[in-house]
Design a protein around this motif. Structure first.
Motif, PDB file in Angstrom:
ATOM      1  N   LEU A   1       0.645  -1.075   0.086  1.00 41.17           N
ATOM      2  CA  LEU A   1       0.355   0.290  -0.424  1.00 41.17           C
ATOM      3  C   LEU A   1       1.086   0.900   0.236  1.00 41.17           C
ATOM      4  N   THR A   2       0.109   2.189  -0.187  1.00 46.76           N
ATOM      5  CA  THR A   2       1.173   3.718  -0.027  1.00 46.76           C
ATOM      6  C   THR A   2       1.072   3.963   1.418  1.00 46.76           C
ATOM      7  N   LYS A   3       1.726   4.770   1.692  1.00 40.82           N
ATOM      8  CA  LYS A   3       1.734   5.156   3.149  1.00 40.82           C
ATOM      9  C   LYS A   3       0.202   5.838   4.087  1.00 40.82           C
ATOM     10  N   ASP A   4       0.336   6.662   2.494  1.00 48.71           N
ATOM     11  CA  ASP A   4      -1.176   7.199   3.317  1.00 48.71           C
ATOM     12  C   ASP A   4      -2.429   6.144   3.403  1.00 48.71           C
ATOM     13  N   GLN A   5      -2.401   5.393   2.521  1.00 48.90           N
ATOM     14  CA  GLN A   5      -2.899   3.770   1.979  1.00 48.90           C
ATOM     15  C   GLN A   5      -3.126   3.138   3.354  1.00 48.90           C
ATOM     16  N   PHE A   6      -1.972   2.964   4.274  1.00 48.87           N
ATOM     17  CA  PHE A   6      -1.159   1.381   5.295  1.00 48.87           C
ATOM     18  C   PHE A   6      -2.587   2.672   6.507  1.00 48.87           C
ATOM     19  N   LYS A   7      -1.487   4.199   6.280  1.00 48.25           N
ATOM     20  CA  LYS A   7      -1.939   4.874   7.940  1.00 48.25           C
ATOM     21  C   LYS A   7      -3.921   4.530   7.961  1.00 48.25           C
ATOM     22  N   ALA A   8      -4.565   4.929   6.552  1.00 52.83           N
ATOM     23  CA  ALA A   8      -6.103   4.339   6.422  1.00 52.83           C
ATOM     24  C   ALA A   8      -6.691   3.313   7.561  1.00 52.83           C
ATOM     25  N   LYS A   9      -5.811   2.517   6.225  1.00 50.91           N
ATOM     26  CA  LYS A   9      -6.545   1.056   7.357  1.00 50.91           C
ATOM     27  C   LYS A   9      -5.924   0.613   8.759  1.00 50.91           C
ATOM     28  N   LEU A  10      -4.527   1.714   8.951  1.00 50.71           N
ATOM     29  CA  LEU A  10      -4.489   1.198  10.510  1.00 50.71           C
ATOM     30  C   LEU A  10      -5.980   1.756  11.852  1.00 50.71           C
ATOM     31  N   LEU A  11      -6.506   3.114  10.995  1.00 50.13           N
ATOM     32  CA  LEU A  11      -7.190   3.473  11.468  1.00 50.13           C
ATOM     33  C   LEU A  11      -8.400   2.962  11.616  1.00 50.13           C
ATOM     34  N   ALA A  12      -8.730   2.380  10.519  1.00 49.82           N
ATOM     35  CA  ALA A  12     -10.036   1.420  10.415  1.00 49.82           C
ATOM     36  C   ALA A  12      -9.749   0.460  11.355  1.00 49.82           C
ATOM     37  N   ALA A  13      -9.079  -0.274  11.903  1.00 48.21           N
ATOM     38  CA  ALA A  13      -8.810  -0.958  12.040  1.00 48.21           C
ATOM     39  C   ALA A  13      -9.129  -0.724  13.222  1.00 48.21           C
ATOM     40  N   ARG A  14      -8.349   0.533  14.231  1.00 44.52           N
ATOM     41  CA  ARG A  14      -8.897   0.833  15.535  1.00 44.52           C
ATOM     42  C   ARG A  14     -10.284   1.177  15.815  1.00 44.52           C
ATOM     43  N   GLY A  15     -10.526   0.584  14.689  1.00 47.27           N
ATOM     44  CA  GLY A  15     -13.274   0.822  15.021  1.00 47.27           C
ATOM     45  C   GLY A  15     -13.409   2.210  15.393  1.00 47.27           C
TER      46      GLY A  15
END
Length: 117
Positions: free
Chosen positions: A103-117
């Motif tokens: 992923l791009t860094k921005d996509q990865f960060k968004a994935k991390l935030l989404a996983a936090r729920g």
């Protein structure tokens, strides 16, 4: 009580075990040296000489040249030591995570935030 079942590999993941630790000893030792600012400067000034000083093998040297964390892990690199290497180039663990997931860094960060729920 710990399970005696062997771990199932995660597809696309290199498990850092004893074999990988032995394989990556020189690479990880070099990356650990980057705790010292003088060593980081020496690496930037003459990367080939610095890698030679630690006896990196051709696979490790190629991965260093490519700045490719996945190749470095396959070459025996430990993510914690590789973070020292990545830091020389202004990369952080999110940059490394992005490389690992494709992923791009921005996509990865968004994935991390989404996983936090």
């Amino acid at each position: 009580m710990p399970s005696s079942k062997p771990r199932q590999p995660v597809p696309g993941t290199t498990i850092f075990d004893g074999e990988q630790a032995r394989k990556g000893y020189a690479l990880n030792k070099m990356c650990y040296s980057f705790n010292d600012a003088a060593n980081r400067r020496a690496f930037v000034e003459d990367e080939d000489a610095y890698c030679a000083k630690y006896g990196l093998n051709p696979q490790q040297r190629e991965a260093i040249r490519n700045r490719n964390v996945l190749q470095l892990i396959e070459a025996g690199g430990n993510a914690y030591y590789l973070a020292k290497f990545a830091g020389i180039f202004g990369l952080d663990m999110q940059d490394i995570g992005a490389q690992q997931t494709g992923l791009t860094k921005d996509q990865f960060k968004a994935k991390l935030l989404a996983a936090r729920g």
